[in-house]
Scaffold this active site. Structure first.
Site, mmCIF file in Angstrom:
data_model
loop_
_atom_site.group_PDB
_atom_site.id
_atom_site.type_symbol
_atom_site.label_atom_id
_atom_site.label_comp_id
_atom_site.label_asym_id
_atom_site.label_seq_id
_atom_site.Cartn_x
_atom_site.Cartn_y
_atom_site.Cartn_z
ATOM 1 N N GLU A 1 0.471 -0.338 -9.273
ATOM 2 C CA GLU A 1 0.090 -0.033 -10.652
ATOM 3 C C GLU A 1 0.778 1.248 -11.117
ATOM 4 O O GLU A 1 1.190 1.350 -12.280
ATOM 5 C CB GLU A 1 -1.434 0.125 -10.751
ATOM 6 N N ASP B 1 -2.735 1.518 -4.930
ATOM 7 C CA ASP B 1 -1.689 2.517 -4.693
ATOM 8 C C ASP B 1 -2.037 3.841 -5.358
ATOM 9 O O ASP B 1 -2.879 3.913 -6.266
ATOM 10 C CB ASP B 1 -0.337 2.011 -5.196
#
Length: 374
Positions: free
Chosen positions: A126, A64
């Site tokens: 994350e 991400d």
């Protein structure tokens, strides 16, 4: 290839691409989805020549990226562009440069027999609190893969980082009682109590700054605490019934993070008592938004030695920002952080990674493969 994996959206388009490449080379990946199935971690184990899947090395990264909202970019943020010796694009530095370099080596990983397995571990979310890595590591531990070393490829300018602080993010909701501001005794002012707690957080931060404990391997060598967002009130002539406060602390290894959480809970309990003395309907709610452990790998550990032999720059450094490395370490997997790019470029407009950093990363990965081959 351009795939937008901003954390608020799904990462499955990228996971599907990686999964297809892994399958094309004879390995069935393990997908660990989130609760609603909109995102997934991917774990791919390339076994040793004898079929063993236990032990070996992990190469890990998150899929991400942070949003680009409100940022002024010189090029399309989700279209990779090379200029002036740099690769530009959201995530180029943090951390698709590393992820891309690993995925590009899948044909090489599969081409020759390995004396130890190689595990690829790619996570979701994350950037909003290391949410995906918790289930990723849990799956690896549950299947008893027991890798002997893990490289988390966050941007470190290819320096071998053996420690970082924990991440602890909280949301506190102060529920007071509304009243006209001319009748303040009839209300309970949520903003005032939130402000009192904000001052308490600042006091704890000052205590750590002035009294330690300290770890001089960090650029900020002590535990930090800060209130970063506060919202409350509806009008200038109304005692506010609601106020929401977000705070965080980032602790060094010498600080017991659980004890520190208890200290904040105790203060909130005290303030709640004061609020309820004014009106028993008042209350305070605390929610842990995200929590990820710190990393404190010994400088003389095997993983530090290996990462240095593979081409990482020996640094003896720790960093203040958090990563998923602490979760791997907590799962019994010795871990360091080492990847291409400078963290100063992460999350910024015109995010980039220098091409020579990618070249260094590719050489590092080639040495990892050489180390694992028969």
């Amino acid at each position: 290839m351009a795939i937008d994996t901003t954390s608020r959206d799904s990462n499955l388009p990228l996971i599907d691409v990686i999964a297809a490449e892994v399958r094309r080379h004879g390995v069935e990946p393990v997908l660990v989805p989130n609760e609603d199935g909109s995102k997934a971690n991917l774990i791919a184990t390339f076994p040793a020549a004898d079929g063993s899947t236990h032990g070996g090395i992990v190469l890990s990264g998150h899929t991400d990226v942070v949003p680009v909202d409100g940022q002024d970019w010189s090029s399309a943020p989700f279209e990779p562009e090379i200029r002036d010796g740099r690769l530009y694009g959201r995530g180029a530095c943090d951390m698709k440069g590393f992820v891309g370099a690993v995925v590009a080596r899948i044909p090489d990983i599969a081409a020759q027999p390995l004396r130890e397995p190689l595990h690829l571990a790619f996570s979701y979310d994350e950037e909003i609190g290391c949410l995906g890595a918790e289930s990723l590591v849990k799956d690896m531990v549950g299947r008893e893969l027991r890798p002997r070393a893990c490289i988390v490829g966050e941007p470190t300018s290819m320096r071998v980082i053996h420690g970082h602080k924990s991440i602890n993010l909280f949301r506190v909701e102060f529920h007071g009682v509304a009243a006209h501001s001319s009748l303040t005794p009839r209300g309970v002012n949520a903003i005032e109590y939130a402000a009192a707690f904000a001052r308490f957080v600042r006091g704890v931060a000052e205590e750590f700054r002035d009294e330690g404990p300290y770890d001089d391997a960090f650029d900020v060598p002590y535990t930090t605490c800060t209130v970063n967002l506060i919202e409350g009130g509806i009008a200038v002539n109304t005692v506010p019934a609601a106020c929401t406060l977000h705070f965080e602390f980032r602790s060094i290894a010498a600080v017991d993070s659980h004890a520190l959480v208890d200290r904040f809970r105790s203060e909130l309990h005290r303030l709640e008592g004061e609020m309820q003395a004014e009106n028993p309907e008042a209350r305070i709610d605390l929610r842990v938004v995200a929590s990820a452990p710190g990393l404190d790998t010994a400088e003389d550990s095997e993983v530090v030695r290996l990462a240095t032999e593979w081409g990482g720059t020996a640094s003896g450094e720790k960093v203040a920002y958090g990563t998923e490395a602490g979760l791997f370490d907590q799962g019994g997997i010795p871990t360091v952080v080492c990847g291409p790019g400078d963290i100063a470029q992460a999350h910024s407009p015109d995010e980039f990674v220098d091409l020579d950093q990618l070249v260094r990363c590719e050489a590092f990965l080639d040495r990892v493969l050489a180390h694992l081959r028969l």
